[in-house]
Scaffold this active site. Sequence first.
Site, mmCIF file in Angstrom:
data_model
loop_
_atom_site.group_PDB
_atom_site.id
_atom_site.type_symbol
_atom_site.label_atom_id
_atom_site.label_comp_id
_atom_site.label_asym_id
_atom_site.label_seq_id
_atom_site.Cartn_x
_atom_site.Cartn_y
_atom_site.Cartn_z
ATOM 1 N N GLY A 30 26.036 29.378 40.088
ATOM 2 C CA GLY A 30 27.376 29.965 39.575
ATOM 3 C C GLY A 30 27.191 30.037 37.899
ATOM 4 N N SER A 34 26.816 32.242 36.041
ATOM 5 C CA SER A 34 27.271 33.689 35.319
ATOM 6 C C SER A 34 28.645 33.452 34.889
ATOM 7 C CB SER A 34 27.383 34.574 36.454
ATOM 8 O OG SER A 34 28.090 34.531 37.556
ATOM 9 N N SER A 35 29.636 32.431 34.998
ATOM 10 C CA SER A 35 30.894 32.246 34.610
ATOM 11 C C SER A 35 31.221 30.841 34.690
ATOM 12 C CB SER A 35 31.696 33.156 35.375
ATOM 13 O OG SER A 35 32.006 32.320 36.525
ATOM 14 N N GLY A 36 32.438 30.505 33.847
ATOM 15 C CA GLY A 36 32.887 29.507 33.915
ATOM 16 C C GLY A 36 32.219 28.164 33.465
ATOM 17 N N ARG A 92 26.126 35.520 42.775
ATOM 18 C CA ARG A 92 25.962 36.582 43.658
ATOM 19 C C ARG A 92 25.816 37.871 42.927
ATOM 20 N NH1 ARG A 92 30.339 35.613 48.494
ATOM 21 N NH2 ARG A 92 29.384 33.427 49.401
ATOM 22 N N LYS A 102 27.391 40.407 36.878
ATOM 23 C CA LYS A 102 27.876 39.169 36.127
ATOM 24 C C LYS A 102 26.793 38.628 35.545
ATOM 25 C CE LYS A 102 32.331 38.540 38.329
ATOM 26 N NZ LYS A 102 33.002 37.238 39.516
ATOM 27 N N ASP A 151 23.225 34.815 47.620
ATOM 28 C CA ASP A 151 24.242 34.138 48.628
ATOM 29 C C ASP A 151 23.772 32.862 49.110
ATOM 30 O OD1 ASP A 151 26.437 33.467 50.111
ATOM 31 O OD2 ASP A 151 26.198 35.303 51.647
ATOM 32 N N SER A 207 31.616 18.497 41.966
ATOM 33 C CA SER A 207 32.801 18.392 42.831
ATOM 34 C C SER A 207 33.961 18.748 41.962
ATOM 35 C CB SER A 207 32.887 16.902 43.424
ATOM 36 O OG SER A 207 33.968 16.808 44.058
ATOM 37 N N TYR A 263 40.615 23.202 49.442
ATOM 38 C CA TYR A 263 39.713 22.873 48.421
ATOM 39 C C TYR A 263 39.324 21.448 48.422
ATOM 40 C CZ TYR A 263 38.178 23.059 43.522
ATOM 41 O OH TYR A 263 37.307 23.027 42.491
ATOM 42 N N LYS A 306 35.636 19.654 48.482
ATOM 43 C CA LYS A 306 34.985 18.973 47.317
ATOM 44 C C LYS A 306 35.075 17.467 47.660
ATOM 45 C CE LYS A 306 34.530 22.038 44.169
ATOM 46 N NZ LYS A 306 33.252 22.389 43.734
#
Length: 242
Positions: A13, A15-17, A38, A42, A67, A145, A159, A163
């Site tokens: 993850g 590529s962002s946030g 993925r 990005k 993936d 988490s 969600y 988590k």
Amino acid sequence: MQSYSGKLVLITGGSSGIGLALAKQFMELGANLWIIARSVEKINDSIAEIENFRTTKEQFIHSASIDITDYQATKDKLDSLVTQDGTPDILINSAGATMPGRFEELEMDVFQDLMEVNYFGTVNVIKALIQNFIARKSGHIVNISSIAGFGGVYGYTAYCASKYAVRGFSDALRPEMKPYGIKVSVVFPPDTETPQLAFEEPFKPAITKELSANAAVMTADAVARSIIKGISNGSYIIAPGE
């Protein structure tokens, strides 16, 4: 903040946030990076941003479109990366997804999909690399988490469950890894300014919006700083904003 010069950090993850914020800060601290996500587009955009934080010309940023819900594909790709660059010193499982909504209105696919990405995605990446960590007898696994994995949140049944699973998995994994010199941390970020948070807004039940109206929202950079501080301190539980 300690230097991570020469250390290899893998971020899913990335590529962002929060993942992207972590990548930028680790690059600034001298680390080498693997960025896993993925979307190739990005990934390429994120690498262009991360390059601005490079401190030496020797640092590298390698990436792979994976993936993580597909274990065998994940294992094959990570085996190739390990052959190329070695086993990462730090593995951060930041990839995740969410979909708020009242339980009776959510489709069953949502529960399945969030568990596949948030929980099994985390397990798959660790499983693909764990024998390399064990053989080397070192490493640090960081599972992200959520505050929703620490206490139930109205409108987030799917969600929260995924988590909480990450939290329980981390609790059990930690003592198993200790004899091998492998550290495990679990992170419980609060609401954070990310594309994911913006995506959630239209789907939140009215009561959820009301309950969260006055909640503090952290920046991704601030959360990333807290995570890196926790990693540097060897903390098991990392709670940004606390």
